[in-house]
Design a protein around this motif. Structure first.
Motif, mmCIF file in Angstrom:
data_model
loop_
_atom_site.group_PDB
_atom_site.id
_atom_site.type_symbol
_atom_site.label_atom_id
_atom_site.label_comp_id
_atom_site.label_asym_id
_atom_site.label_seq_id
_atom_site.Cartn_x
_atom_site.Cartn_y
_atom_site.Cartn_z
ATOM 1 N N SER A 158 0.872 -1.031 3.875
ATOM 2 C CA SER A 158 2.230 -1.435 3.499
ATOM 3 C C SER A 158 2.712 -0.548 2.356
ATOM 4 O O SER A 158 1.916 0.135 1.708
ATOM 5 N N ASP A 159 4.021 -0.552 2.112
ATOM 6 C CA ASP A 159 4.554 0.118 0.926
ATOM 7 C C ASP A 159 3.989 -0.568 -0.311
ATOM 8 O O ASP A 159 3.777 -1.787 -0.311
ATOM 9 N N GLY A 160 3.763 0.183 -1.379
ATOM 10 C CA GLY A 160 3.280 -0.455 -2.595
ATOM 11 C C GLY A 160 2.732 0.518 -3.606
ATOM 12 O O GLY A 160 3.211 1.658 -3.717
ATOM 13 N N GLU A 161 1.726 0.084 -4.326
ATOM 14 C CA GLU A 161 1.177 0.859 -5.438
ATOM 15 C C GLU A 161 -0.346 0.741 -5.456
ATOM 16 O O GLU A 161 -0.907 -0.306 -5.156
ATOM 17 N N VAL A 162 -0.993 1.842 -5.818
ATOM 18 C CA VAL A 162 -2.439 1.840 -6.011
ATOM 19 C C VAL A 162 -2.711 1.301 -7.417
ATOM 20 O O VAL A 162 -2.346 1.933 -8.408
ATOM 21 N N VAL A 163 -3.321 0.132 -7.514
ATOM 22 C CA VAL A 163 -3.607 -0.467 -8.817
ATOM 23 C C VAL A 163 -4.825 0.198 -9.446
ATOM 24 O O VAL A 163 -4.832 0.537 -10.618
ATOM 25 N N ALA B 205 -13.781 1.455 -2.896
ATOM 26 C CA ALA B 205 -12.832 0.337 -2.944
ATOM 27 C C ALA B 205 -11.555 0.756 -3.666
ATOM 28 O O ALA B 205 -11.600 1.512 -4.642
ATOM 29 N N ILE B 206 -10.432 0.236 -3.165
ATOM 30 C CA ILE B 206 -9.123 0.534 -3.756
ATOM 31 C C ILE B 206 -8.359 -0.775 -3.911
ATOM 32 O O ILE B 206 -8.220 -1.544 -2.948
ATOM 33 N N GLY B 207 -7.877 -1.048 -5.110
ATOM 34 C CA GLY B 207 -7.041 -2.215 -5.361
ATOM 35 C C GLY B 207 -5.589 -1.857 -5.122
ATOM 36 O O GLY B 207 -5.112 -0.838 -5.623
ATOM 37 N N MET B 208 -4.877 -2.674 -4.364
ATOM 38 C CA MET B 208 -3.503 -2.377 -3.980
ATOM 39 C C MET B 208 -2.562 -3.519 -4.359
ATOM 40 O O MET B 208 -2.977 -4.681 -4.463
ATOM 41 N N LYS B 209 -1.299 -3.167 -4.521
ATOM 42 C CA LYS B 209 -0.247 -4.163 -4.731
ATOM 43 C C LYS B 209 0.930 -3.774 -3.858
ATOM 44 O O LYS B 209 1.517 -2.706 -4.018
ATOM 45 N N GLY C 198 -2.120 3.947 -10.124
ATOM 46 C CA GLY C 198 -0.695 3.936 -10.449
ATOM 47 C C GLY C 198 0.189 4.661 -9.455
ATOM 48 O O GLY C 198 1.416 4.650 -9.606
ATOM 49 N N GLN C 199 -0.392 5.282 -8.443
ATOM 50 C CA GLN C 199 0.403 6.066 -7.489
ATOM 51 C C GLN C 199 1.164 5.150 -6.533
ATOM 52 O O GLN C 199 0.623 4.174 -6.007
ATOM 53 N N LYS C 200 2.434 5.457 -6.283
ATOM 54 C CA LYS C 200 3.237 4.745 -5.298
ATOM 55 C C LYS C 200 2.930 5.309 -3.910
ATOM 56 O O LYS C 200 2.784 6.521 -3.748
ATOM 57 N N VAL C 201 2.823 4.421 -2.934
ATOM 58 C CA VAL C 201 2.523 4.863 -1.572
ATOM 59 C C VAL C 201 3.462 4.199 -0.586
ATOM 60 O O VAL C 201 4.033 3.137 -0.857
ATOM 61 N N LYS C 202 3.593 4.831 0.568
ATOM 62 C CA LYS C 202 4.365 4.275 1.676
ATOM 63 C C LYS C 202 3.396 3.855 2.784
ATOM 64 O O LYS C 202 2.297 4.398 2.906
#
Length: 328
Positions: free
Chosen positions: A225-230, A238-242, A272-276
């Protein structure tokens, strides 16, 4: 001798002067002196210890360190004391410790520190805290450097009494409108399953939250989904996402993959990177993972669901990356 003749009368005059002035001011402005506070209020007389504690806290909240030390001390007690702890490590969600004597581990104390679960296997202890575990591990390691070998005795915290169930309000004839369902996509192609079937006790019991997992048939992880890498965990597994709508979730590739130390993983994003939706997050070597750890299951764990929310599977079995597989 002459000076004393003046000092004594002047002192007496000032005594009565101060007494009457302060008495008048206290009554006039209703100052809450000891003994004159309201029935539901108490005027506290501060001790030297209170003052030093307040001074130590500072305006910027610098007492946080003492709070962290207290939590670390309690964790050490729960693990049977510093002397009983032989190693400290962590993965993306859990504190992994080895102890000399597992019978000394007190699960009640560990859960009182905020752990949502404790798993004991021989001398290995896993304490489930969630994504903040890396900070807890760092604080514990710092504390253990100077902590006593044997922690002071601490009674296990009493279980909180269950609150009485509130009386149910009468059901209205018209049902309240439900919130719009959130569609959830899979980040990797493969065979998707509900989280209760996960090959790991902590995930399967939903200690960290509800979700689903995929046995992968491809080796690329995409943003579902669109969001941000926490955060990206140090060992890259492992990657935390928001998500853009605020939904927090964890992408955890494989079980016990923290032990690989980052080998077999290539990450394309940073904190902190924004992703699509559809952006590449990671590539992993599935054959290497299968050969070296318990499972290659790719888990999607929703760590911030509200009370009453749960994941409802819409699809199981073979899926492509970014297929809609569930909702909440």
């Amino acid at each position: 001798k002459t000076s004393w003749m003046y000092i004594i009368p002047v002192g007496i005059i000032y005594f009565f002067l101060y007494y009457f002035i302060f008495t008048w001011m206290i009554k006039k402005f209703d100052f809450k002196t000891p003994g004159r506070e309201d029935d539901d209020e108490e005027t506290k007389l501060y001790t030297k210890a209170d003052y030093q504690a307040k001074k130590g806290a500072g305006a910027d909240g610098s007492s946080q360190q003492s709070v962290e030390d207290a939590k670390s001390s309690m964790i050490a007690r729960g693990l049977g004391s510093k002397k009983n702890i032989t190693s400290v490590d962590c993965c993306a969600t859990r504190l992994r410790c080895s102890v000399a004597d597992s019978s000394l581990v007190n699960e009640k104390i560990l859960k009182a520190t905020g752990a949502v679960g404790v798993i004991k296997k021989g001398t290995g202890v896993q304490v489930i805290y969630g994504p903040q575990v890396a900070v807890i591990k760092a604080n514990l390691e710092t504390y253990l450097e100077t902590a006593p070998d044997i922690e002071p005795e601490l009674d296990a915290p009493a279980e909180e009494p269950q609150a009485e169930e509130a009386p149910k309000a009468e059901e209205k004839k018209t049902a309240a409108p439900q919130a719009a369902a959130h569609a959830l996509c899979t980040p990797v192609a493969g065979d998707v399953h509900p989280i209760a079937e996960a090959p790991d006790e902590a995930f399967a019991s939903k200690m960290m939250g509800d979700g689903y997992f995929v046995y992968p048939t491809e080796e690329t992880v995409y943003a579902p989904s669109d969001g941000e890498v926490v955060f990206v965990f140090d060992t890259k597994h492992a990657i935390g996402m928001k998500a853009a709508d605020g939904t927090e979730y964890l992408l955890h590739i494989g079980v016990d993959t923290v032990n690989l130390g980052g080998k077999g993983f290539e990450v394309f994003v940073e904190n902190g990177q924004k992703v699509k939706k559809g952006d590449k997050l990671m590539h992993f070597d599935d054959a290497f993972i299968k050969a070296n750890v318990k499972s290659d299951a790719c888990l999607v764990i929703f760590t911030g669901l509200q009370e009453g929310q749960s994941i409802e599977m819409e699809k199981t079995g073979a899926v492509k990356a970014l297929d809609e597989v569930a909702k909440f």
